[in-house]
Design a protein around this motif. Structure first.
Motif, PDB file in Angstrom:
ATOM      1  N   ARG A   1       0.816  -1.215   0.000  1.00  0.00           N
ATOM      2  CA  ARG A   1       0.000   0.000   0.000  1.00  0.00           C
ATOM      3  C   ARG A   1       0.848   1.264   0.000  1.00  0.00           C
ATOM      4  O   ARG A   1       0.319   2.357  -0.249  1.00  0.00           O
ATOM      5  CB  ARG A   1      -0.911   0.022   1.237  1.00  0.00           C
ATOM      6  CG  ARG A   1      -1.929  -1.094   1.316  1.00  0.00           C
ATOM      7  CD  ARG A   1      -2.900  -1.097   0.151  1.00  0.00           C
ATOM      8  NE  ARG A   1      -3.435   0.228  -0.144  1.00  0.00           N
ATOM      9  CZ  ARG A   1      -4.411   0.819   0.549  1.00  0.00           C
ATOM     10  NH1 ARG A   1      -4.952   0.200   1.577  1.00  0.00           N
ATOM     11  NH2 ARG A   1      -4.842   2.022   0.203  1.00  0.00           N
ATOM     12  N   THR A   2       2.128   1.165   0.319  1.00  0.00           N
ATOM     13  CA  THR A   2       2.929   2.373   0.524  1.00  0.00           C
ATOM     14  C   THR A   2       4.141   2.497  -0.382  1.00  0.00           C
ATOM     15  O   THR A   2       4.762   3.564  -0.417  1.00  0.00           O
ATOM     16  CB  THR A   2       3.413   2.447   1.989  1.00  0.00           C
ATOM     17  OG1 THR A   2       4.221   1.289   2.284  1.00  0.00           O
ATOM     18  CG2 THR A   2       2.246   2.503   2.960  1.00  0.00           C
ATOM     19  N   TRP A   3       4.530   1.444  -1.109  1.00  0.00           N
ATOM     20  CA  TRP A   3       5.738   1.504  -1.940  1.00  0.00           C
ATOM     21  C   TRP A   3       5.428   0.889  -3.301  1.00  0.00           C
ATOM     22  O   TRP A   3       5.200  -0.310  -3.421  1.00  0.00           O
ATOM     23  CB  TRP A   3       6.892   0.770  -1.258  1.00  0.00           C
ATOM     24  CG  TRP A   3       8.235   1.149  -1.816  1.00  0.00           C
ATOM     25  CD1 TRP A   3       9.061   0.374  -2.573  1.00  0.00           C
ATOM     26  CD2 TRP A   3       8.904   2.409  -1.651  1.00  0.00           C
ATOM     27  NE1 TRP A   3      10.201   1.061  -2.897  1.00  0.00           N
ATOM     28  CE2 TRP A   3      10.138   2.323  -2.344  1.00  0.00           C
ATOM     29  CE3 TRP A   3       8.587   3.596  -1.005  1.00  0.00           C
ATOM     30  CZ2 TRP A   3      11.043   3.379  -2.400  1.00  0.00           C
ATOM     31  CZ3 TRP A   3       9.484   4.650  -1.049  1.00  0.00           C
ATOM     32  CH2 TRP A   3      10.691   4.540  -1.731  1.00  0.00           C
ATOM     33  N   ALA A   4       5.441   1.723  -4.342  1.00  0.00           N
ATOM     34  CA  ALA A   4       4.922   1.336  -5.650  1.00  0.00           C
ATOM     35  C   ALA A   4       5.580   0.088  -6.250  1.00  0.00           C
ATOM     36  O   ALA A   4       4.875  -0.792  -6.748  1.00  0.00           O
ATOM     37  CB  ALA A   4       5.031   2.512  -6.619  1.00  0.00           C
ATOM     38  N   PRO A   5       6.927  -0.045  -6.258  1.00  0.00           N
ATOM     39  CA  PRO A   5       7.499  -1.246  -6.875  1.00  0.00           C
ATOM     40  C   PRO A   5       7.043  -2.536  -6.190  1.00  0.00           C
ATOM     41  O   PRO A   5       6.807  -3.548  -6.857  1.00  0.00           O
ATOM     42  CB  PRO A   5       9.015  -1.033  -6.704  1.00  0.00           C
ATOM     43  CG  PRO A   5       9.179   0.449  -6.576  1.00  0.00           C
ATOM     44  CD  PRO A   5       7.974   0.910  -5.836  1.00  0.00           C
ATOM     45  N   VAL A   6       6.910  -2.501  -4.859  1.00  0.00           N
ATOM     46  CA  VAL A   6       6.432  -3.678  -4.134  1.00  0.00           C
ATOM     47  C   VAL A   6       4.961  -3.925  -4.454  1.00  0.00           C
ATOM     48  O   VAL A   6       4.528  -5.069  -4.623  1.00  0.00           O
ATOM     49  CB  VAL A   6       6.652  -3.509  -2.623  1.00  0.00           C
ATOM     50  CG1 VAL A   6       6.033  -4.669  -1.847  1.00  0.00           C
ATOM     51  CG2 VAL A   6       8.142  -3.413  -2.308  1.00  0.00           C
ATOM     52  N   ALA A   7       4.186  -2.850  -4.544  1.00  0.00           N
ATOM     53  CA  ALA A   7       2.765  -2.988  -4.876  1.00  0.00           C
ATOM     54  C   ALA A   7       2.581  -3.670  -6.228  1.00  0.00           C
ATOM     55  O   ALA A   7       1.714  -4.545  -6.384  1.00  0.00           O
ATOM     56  CB  ALA A   7       2.091  -1.618  -4.879  1.00  0.00           C
ATOM     57  N   ASP A   8       3.397  -3.292  -7.207  1.00  0.00           N
ATOM     58  CA  ASP A   8       3.284  -3.898  -8.537  1.00  0.00           C
ATOM     59  C   ASP A   8       3.619  -5.391  -8.488  1.00  0.00           C
ATOM     60  O   ASP A   8       2.939  -6.210  -9.130  1.00  0.00           O
ATOM     61  CB  ASP A   8       4.213  -3.184  -9.516  1.00  0.00           C
ATOM     62  CG  ASP A   8       3.769  -1.752  -9.809  1.00  0.00           C
ATOM     63  OD1 ASP A   8       2.603  -1.421  -9.531  1.00  0.00           O
ATOM     64  OD2 ASP A   8       4.604  -0.961 -10.298  1.00  0.00           O
TER      65      ASP A   8
END
Length: 400
Positions: A121-128
């Motif tokens: 929810r807070t870090w885009a590369p991990v979210a992807d």
């Protein structure tokens, strides 16, 4: 039941998230040989520097205004109280449970592990990555980061009630893994209910795996497998991808719920028990017969699919980008179904994680084509249909 021993292998990167980034195994091979069966250590699985880093930790802790529960702090097996590392953040940000970077620095310098929770929810590369992996596995996925000072550990030996992939980002960490004391625990069967057995097994039993994870290594653990980890000579950062696997027990819960809904419409089942109700044997036999018949007639899949959709989120959707896509929509505009939206077409109704829509018979073939996940043009779908799906948040603009 005898469980297979933990395995160690070298990755051979191919296509797909599971193959190219985590295990080197195809989905079918992983499902057959590893999934929910045994631990698997994959050396040199991938370079994870694009996902997370030490600078990302500092960014999140010091500049993003994170609040609890997006961070936990643990030391020597215990979780510190939130009040010890949170405070108001001054004018314009007086919410009292924001992270206090000075307090966190002092705790970290004193040997505490920082646990950055819900990074999807807070870090885009991990979210992807989480979105792609969840779609591939068909089970909800979450992501946490564990930042541990040298020669320290955050937690004692324990097990999780979800499967995990551990991705070593920076530093090294020694992992000691044991077979379960409770095979495939459910979500309401935490390790604390078996604390003594877990401690005894960790102390007495030979480890199934005792290995030092280095950057690029990935460790898979099925739920229930005991583990503890300690940072070595430098700060260790690893990501844990938690797979909240759906179980046959969860399906049984939905089946039971559907059967009870059937019994609500049965006048005999709603009937009052006899006065006194001292001898229930005959009544139990009647309701057992009716319940079994209700189970046979029940259709639990709609309830189960609704529960599945509720347990995870679709891919992020930017309102400004979506408005721009709607305003600029033309016949040649490339569009696709929003990722991880869990769309299912039943009759004329499309159900998804963002709600449901009904369509005309003439629209159904075009809606069906969208479910392949591929890129289409708004003209192929029909401009009115494409605009409607964009407004509903089911369709997004796509690059070819």
């Amino acid at each position: 039941m005898s469980l297979p021993r933990a395995e160690t292998r070298d990755a051979a990167p191919r296509g797909g998230v599971l193959e190219s980034r985590l295990t080197g195994l195809g989905r079918e091979e992983f499902a057959r040989d590893v999934w929910a069966r045994t631990a698997l250590l994959t050396r040199n699985a991938d370079d994870f520097s694009d996902l997370f880093s030490a600078s990302a930790v500092d960014e999140l802790v010091a500049r993003r205004g994170l609040r609890t529960p997006f961070l936990r702090v643990a030391k020597n097996g215990s979780t510190l109280p939130e009040s010890s590392f949170t405070s108001p953040a001054g004018v314009g940000a007086t919410v009292s449970d924001q992270l206090d970077d000075t307090a966190l620095w002092r705790a970290f310098a004193d040997g505490a592990t920082l646990v950055l929770q819900a990074l999807h929810r807070t870090w885009a590369p991990v979210a992807d990555l989480v979105t792609a992996l969840g779609s591939e596995l068909g089970h909800p996925v979450q992501a946490n980061a564990y930042v541990t000072p040298p020669q320290n550990r955050g937690f004692d030996a324990h097990y999780d009630v979800h499967d995990v992939f551990v991705l070593q980002i920076e530093g090294t960490k020694r992992w000691i893994v044991h077979e379960p004391v409770l095979s495939q625990p459910l979500r309401d069967q935490p390790w604390t209910d078996h604390r003594a057995a877990v401690a005894e097994a960790a102390r007495r039993n030979e480890p199934e795996l005792d290995a030092e994870l280095r950057p690029g290594d990935v460790l898979y653990l099925p739920r229930g497998w005991l583990h503890s980890a300690q940072a070595q000579g430098e700060v260790s950062i690893h990501l844990t991808l938690g797979i909240h696997a759906w179980t046959r027990y969860a399906l049984a819960e939905q089946l039971t719920g559907a059967a009870l809904a059937v019994l609500r419409d049965d006048p005999a089942a709603r009937g009052t028990l006899p006065l006194g109700a001292d001898d229930l044997d005959a009544e139990i036999e009647v309701i057992r017969t009716r319940l079994l018949a209700a189970v046979a007639d029940a259709e639990p899949e709609p309830l189960f699919q609704r529960a599945r959709r509720a347990q995870a989120r679709p891919a992020p959707l930017g309102p400004l980008a979506q408005l721009a896509a709607l305003r600029e929509l033309g016949p040649a505009t490339p569009v696709r179904l929003r990722q991880a939206v869990q769309a299912r077409l039943s009759g004329v109704r499309l159900s998804s994680r963002v709600g449901w829509l009904d369509f005309s018979e003439s629209e159904l073939p075009r809606v069906s084509r969208l479910l392949d996940g591929g890129v289409h043009t708004a003209g192929d779908l029909g401009m009115d249909l494409a605009a409607r799906l964009l407004r509903a948040g089911l369709l997004v603009a796509a690059d070819r």
